[in-house]
Design an enzyme around this catalytic site. Structure first.
Site, short mmCIF file in Angstrom:
data_model
loop_
_atom_site.label_atom_id
_atom_site.label_comp_id
_atom_site.label_asym_id
_atom_site.label_seq_id
_atom_site.Cartn_x
_atom_site.Cartn_y
_atom_site.Cartn_z
N GLU A 132 -12.36 -2.30 7.13
CA GLU A 132 -12.49 -1.21 8.08
C GLU A 132 -13.65 -0.30 7.70
O GLU A 132 -13.89 -0.07 6.52
CB GLU A 132 -11.18 -0.40 8.11
CG GLU A 132 -9.96 -1.30 8.32
CD GLU A 132 -8.62 -0.58 8.17
OE1 GLU A 132 -8.59 0.65 8.29
OE2 GLU A 132 -7.62 -1.28 7.95
N GLU A 171 -7.88 6.41 15.73
CA GLU A 171 -6.51 6.50 15.23
C GLU A 171 -6.25 7.92 14.75
O GLU A 171 -7.11 8.52 14.11
CB GLU A 171 -6.32 5.52 14.06
CG GLU A 171 -4.97 5.66 13.36
CD GLU A 171 -4.77 4.63 12.23
OE1 GLU A 171 -5.41 3.57 12.27
OE2 GLU A 171 -3.98 4.91 11.32
#
Ligand SMILES: *[C@@H]1O[C@H](CO)[C@@H](O)[C@H](O)[C@H]1NC(C)=O
Ligand SMILES: *[C@@H]1O[C@H](CO)[C@@H](O)[C@H](O)[C@H]1NC(C)=O
Ligand SMILES: *[C@@H]1O[C@H](CO)[C@@H](O)[C@H](O)[C@H]1NC(C)=O
Length: 414
Positions: free
Chosen positions: A218, A329
């Site tokens: 990520e 997120e």
């Protein structure tokens, strides 16, 4: 004035004093031990530097010799020969980047650059402070994500989707073999309501199922008061090979990622950030698999190849990725039982469009023949579109793109 105290009273007093001495001592020993552990951990993370640079945001950036970086504490990396460049760089369409509106401002950079640069053959490492470690729930958890926060849009179990208060607004592709992904990500400084929440915008390179052995790489930007002690927008990476359990961490906070670049520090503040109805800034991130060595490389912008995750860290990703996700997120900790007002992206919904809502543009994947191309069959996903939403599109300048984000708590999201 004399006060008469009986022998019995005296004894009771003495016992009380002794009990309290020993409990205080016990507490003190516990605290001292924890502090000693924290110092030991700090010594592991903060390698001796050849030069240190004070950043205006309060960070210290240590210039650490490439060969002394935290990665080489890993037993598997003891004899590792550092790759100073990838053997292969995926080609595809290139797009202009960094700054959209041109009013003569300097291109985006990291804040600490204002006070110096690291010499060649060193890497800049954000120094971990004692207070950083003490904010974590435990020394072991410092630098790690909570379990299973990766959005699984294909899950049919609604409880899974809403698990642990993590909320997402993402675009994704699946069902193919992927060897990398790229995106240009609009950079903002979203407001965080609770210090144990965060807001991030990133890409996920995923391998395996969403079970206990999920592999994930990520990268993106994040605001995380718990991790960094402030509300600044920072460049970050993350990896795990077991669904956020024992392996992996943010940035260089464990052994894994091998950095070769002397100019960009993981976890350091990005500056400037975009403003509503004002100047817009974005960063480009490319992660790809070296077809020869198998390592996963990361590039920031057009100029900075940061380093790589060695292939052996992973199981599924040692071969290829099976899903790519891009988007935002946040953690909704539901303070007082109501939805948090922590923002995602710019804090504004996709409908508002450019300059107001945050975007990902030119999202691309690296395909089987190691070329960058626009992804086919892009899906979108969000748990509660009244809180955070996503809208995708396609055009000549921006290729495949989407707007995403929102304010969290509002009349339609309580
Ligand atoms: C590293 O190299 C030394 C000497 O060649 C060897 O004895 C050792 O087993 C190697 N370690 C690893 C982890 O490969
Ligand atoms: C998640 O939870 C919220 C609030 O309880 C609910 O409105 C929403 O429908 C849930 N989303 C999914 C995908 O289950
Ligand atoms: C971060 O922002 C929150 C509100 O959004 C504020 O309460 C807090 O004091 C800020 N923290 C720091 C370290 O500036």
């Amino acid at each position: 004035m004399a006060v008469h105290i009986s022998a019995g009273q005296r004894l009771a007093q003495l016992v009380l004093v002794l009990i309290c001495l020993s409990c205080a001592e016990g507490r003190e020993i516990g605290a001292r031990r924890r502090l000693a552990d924290v110092h030991k951990h700090l010594k592991r993370l903060n390698k001796p530097a050849v030069k240190s640079i004070q950043s205006p945001d309060g960070d210290t950036i240590d210039c650490v010799p490439v060969s002394h970086q935290p990665a080489f504490d890993h037993p598997f990396l003891k004899n590792h020969t550092i790759q100073m460049r990838p053997t292969y760089h995926p080609e595809g369409l290139t797009f202009e980047q960094n700054k959209i509106s041109s009013n003569g401002e300097k291109p985006m950079t990291q804040l600490w650059h204002q006070n110096g640069r690291c010499p060649p053959d060193t890497i800049p490492v954000r120094r971990t402070k004692k207070s950083d470690v003490l904010r974590a729930s435990s020394i072991k958890r410092y630098g790690k994500k909570r379990h299973r926060s990766t959005p699984n849009p294909t899950s049919v179990d609604p409880d899974m989707l809403n698990e642990s208060g993590h909320q997402h607004a993402i675009a994704y592709v699946e069902g193919d073999k992927y060897y990398g992904a790229k995106a240009t990500i609009n950079v903002w400084e979203p407001k965080i309501e609770q210090s144990n929440e965060f807001s991030l915008s990133q890409l996920w390179i995923l391998g395996g199922s969403f079970g206990q052995d999920l592999n994930s790489i990520e990268a993106g930007w994040q605001v995380s008061p718990d991790l960094y002690g402030d509300n600044n927008t920072r460049l970050f990476t993350y990896w795990t090979s077991d669904a956020y359990q024992a392996t992996g961490c943010y940035n260089l906070l464990c052994s894994g990622f091998i950095q070769i670049n002397s100019e960009i520090a993981m976890g350091a503040s990005i500056y400037p950030t975009s403003s509503y109805h004002g100047s817009q800034y974005d960063i480009s991130i490319l992660v790809w698999k070296d077809p020869k060595e198998g390592n996963w490389w990361m590039q920031f912008g057009n100029d900075y190849v940061l380093g790589y995750w060695p292939s052996f860290l992973f199981s599924y990703l040692a071969d290829s990725a099976s899903m790519i996700e891009w988007g935002g997120e946040v953690v909704n900790s539901e303070p007082d039982g109501a939805h948090t007002s922590t923002q995602m992206g710019s804090g504004h919904f996709p409908e508002e469009g450019f300059g107001k809502s945050s975007y990902f543009r030119n999202i691309q994947v690296v395909d089987l023949s190691n070329n960058l191309r626009a992804p086919k069959g892009v899906n979108i996903f969000t748990e509660q579109s009244n809180c955070y939403d996503v809208q995708s599109g396609n055009n000549g300048d921006w290729g495949s793109y989407f707007y995403y984000g929102g304010p969290g708590k509002n009349p339609n999201c309580q």
